[in-house]
Scaffold this active site. Structure first.
Site, mmCIF file in Angstrom:
data_model
loop_
_atom_site.group_PDB
_atom_site.id
_atom_site.type_symbol
_atom_site.label_atom_id
_atom_site.label_comp_id
_atom_site.label_asym_id
_atom_site.label_seq_id
_atom_site.Cartn_x
_atom_site.Cartn_y
_atom_site.Cartn_z
ATOM 1 N N SER A 104 -65.471 -28.188 58.175
ATOM 2 C CA SER A 104 -64.433 -28.742 59.049
ATOM 3 C C SER A 104 -63.507 -29.691 58.301
ATOM 4 O O SER A 104 -63.895 -30.284 57.300
ATOM 5 C CB SER A 104 -65.088 -29.506 60.198
ATOM 6 O OG SER A 104 -65.850 -28.618 60.967
ATOM 7 N N ASP A 112 -23.236 -2.414 88.028
ATOM 8 C CA ASP A 112 -24.001 -3.533 88.577
ATOM 9 C C ASP A 112 -25.005 -3.096 89.653
ATOM 10 O O ASP A 112 -25.487 -3.897 90.425
ATOM 11 C CB ASP A 112 -23.065 -4.630 89.114
ATOM 12 C CG ASP A 112 -22.127 -4.128 90.208
ATOM 13 O OD1 ASP A 112 -22.081 -2.906 90.445
ATOM 14 O OD2 ASP A 112 -21.437 -4.971 90.812
ATOM 15 N N ARG A 152 -18.715 -14.120 89.925
ATOM 16 C CA ARG A 152 -19.696 -14.849 90.732
ATOM 17 C C ARG A 152 -20.985 -15.184 89.978
ATOM 18 O O ARG A 152 -21.804 -15.962 90.452
ATOM 19 C CB ARG A 152 -20.015 -14.054 92.007
ATOM 20 C CG ARG A 152 -18.934 -14.199 93.068
ATOM 21 C CD ARG A 152 -19.145 -13.235 94.203
ATOM 22 N NE ARG A 152 -18.794 -11.860 93.828
ATOM 23 C CZ ARG A 152 -19.023 -10.803 94.590
ATOM 24 N NH1 ARG A 152 -19.632 -10.945 95.757
ATOM 25 N NH2 ARG A 152 -18.658 -9.597 94.196
ATOM 26 N N GLY A 188 -18.502 -1.275 102.054
ATOM 27 C CA GLY A 188 -17.611 -0.369 102.764
ATOM 28 C C GLY A 188 -18.405 0.376 103.832
ATOM 29 O O GLY A 188 -19.528 0.798 103.591
#
Ligand code: UD1
Ligand code: CA
Length: 460
Positions: free
Chosen positions: A408, A109, A21, A142
């Site tokens: 600069s 998981d 999935r 379950g």
């Protein structure tokens, strides 16, 4: 009384699932949570129980999984060639576990299971115990069956449950504890006569009940921690949950967070006192922030150490760098790997600095690229200065000694050295070394033409 406390503890982690999935090429347990594989979080928690062994049951993608954990020596990888169910998976691990051991079964998981719940479970005195939970919705899990005395009589899977049983709110987390011996006996009695034609680990509970074995359930503190990550939505939810925990830890350590929901920790963070972090900050790898450090909005820090009183302003990215005390970085600064900044250094907006060291009090305040440079103390690097460190083949070094002023828009063509207190005039391209206390200018002389007329537009 059973002697479970003196038994050695072995942990079995079920991880042979394919994670279909997720729709990913990466095995499910390697999907990242807080920047590292789900499985590594579970391993961290498992190791805190000081088990005598950790056995991980893996399946089809076993090579990729093992390759991700090559630096760990304490794992016994168990191969489940055919995925015949959770009961069958546990059985594969049993031969490697002594029969007087206590076994704790975890699911790969379910990475955020808390140490506290596992300690409650392994501390139970019954021969067989399981961790149950009361999630908002029992969907997919379950269901726990209890008789009128509330004794557990079995577990019925969602797919095998009657309409009445589906209403039961207490569900199985899958996590259980039993002795190797008992688990072995019970697993030898399960079959695959169910809707999924699998050997369910959950069937051991009704068998134990008929044999008169007492079963104890520990109800988990927080069902959210025990949610599995079967798809990307669930993984994203776990990620938020994990980040919330990280934010809480930071705040408990004394960090002030502009918004605890908008900081992401993908590694470890060590903090001093009164650190302050604005929104949308990402902290990766090993980050160390000393007292009074301020991190602005949208900053990313990876493997960085920052000294006290330093401010990192909005949208700066710093990686593999060491930053001193009372520095000022950003906004929009990019500090790349190998950079070491001493105290009181300023790296301003749109400055990129790589593999360079900068000594105390030096400044590059605007729009510069500094690479492979060694910069002394109290140096001023003007806006638009570039170290030309790459000739297309090799990288070369730029050395700028103490007290140098670089005007600069200067290009320093490396290898080149600018001596102590030297000055480089603005707009110069420096290709040769400059001696100490010297002014170097390399630009064409300015011409002023008095009364010069601008061109006028021609009419057709
Ligand atoms: C399982 C439980 C269910 C529980 C739920 C909690 C069973 C029969 N059901 O259901 O009661 O509420 O977990 O999330 O145990 N695995 C293997 N080898 C296999 C089969 C599974 O290693 O042959 C691993 C999977 O990788 C996974 C874990 O076991 O980590 C659970 O398997 P999964 O198929 O996700 O079980 P669920 O149907 O979720
Ligand atoms: Ca599952």
């Amino acid at each position: 009384m059973p002697e479970q406390h003196t038994q050695s503890l072995h942990i079995v982690i079920l991880a042979a699932g394919e994670g279909t999935r997720m729709r990913s090429n990466l095995p499910k347990i390697l999907q990242p949570l807080g920047g590292r594989p789900m499985l590594s979080h579970l391993l961290d928690t498992a190791r805190q129980l000081n088990p005598a062994g950790i056995h991980i049951v893996i399946g089809s993608q076993s090579d990729a999984v093992m390759a991700a954990f090559t630096d760990t020596q304490d794992i016994n990888w168990v191969h489940q060639a055919e995925r015949l169910g959770t009961g069958h998976a546990v059985q594969q691990a049993l031969p490697a576990i002594p029969d007087d051991a206590l076994i704790l079964v975890l699911y790969g998981d379910h990475p955020l299971v808390s140490l506290q719940d596992l300690e409650s479970l392994t501390g139970t005195k019954t021969e067989l115990s399981l961790l149950t939970m009361l999630p908002e919705s029992p969907q997919g899990y379950g269901r726990i069956l209890r008789d009128s005395n509330t004794s557990i009589t079995g577990i019925v899977e969602q797919k095998d449950a009657s309409a009445e049983q589906l209403k039961i709110k207490e569900v199985n987390t899958g996590i259980l504890v039993a002795s190797q011996k008992l688990l072995n006996q019970l697993l030898n009695q399960i079959d695959s006569n169910n809707s999924q034609k699998e050997f369910y680990l959950t069937d051991i509970f009704s068998i134990a009940h008929t044999r008169g074995i007492e079963i104890q359930a520990v109800v988990a503190n927080d069902a959210i921690d025990l949610q599995g990550a079967n798809d990307r939505r669930q993984l994203a939810m776990l990620e938020r949950r994990y980040q919330q925990q990280q934010a809480n830890q930071l705040m408990d350590a004394g960090v002030s967070l502009a918004d605890p929901a908008r900081v992401d920790v993908r590694g470890t963070v060590e903090v001093g006192r009164d650190v302050s972090i604005d929104i949308n900050v990402i902290l990766e790898g090993k980050v160390v922030l000393a007292d009074n450090v301020y991190i602005g909005a949208g900053v990313r820090l990876k493997n960085v150490e920052i000294g006290c009183d330093t401010r990192v302003e909005d949208h700066s990215v710093i990686e593999a760098a060491q930053i001193g005390v009372n520095c000022n970085i950003g906004p929009f600064a990019r500090v790349r790997p190998g950079t070491v900044l001493a105290d009181e250094v300023k790296i301003g907006n749109f400055v990129e600095i790589k593999k360079s060291t900068v000594a105390k009090g030096s400044k590059a305040s605007h729009l510069s690229y500094i690479g492979d440079a060694v910069i002394g103390a109290n140096v001023n690097i003007g806006a638009g200065t570039i170290t030309c460190n790459y000739d297309g083949v090799n990288k070369s070094k730029t050395v700028i000694e103490d007290g140098v002023f670089i005007g600069s828009d200067t290009q320093l063509v490396a290898p080149v050295k600018i001596g102590k207190n030297a000055t480089v005039g603005a707009g110069s391209t420096i290709t040769r070394d400059v001696a100490a206390e010297t002014l170097a200018v390399s630009r064409s002389k300015q011409t002023n033409i008095r009364g010069w007329k601008r061109p006028v537009k021609k009419s057709d």
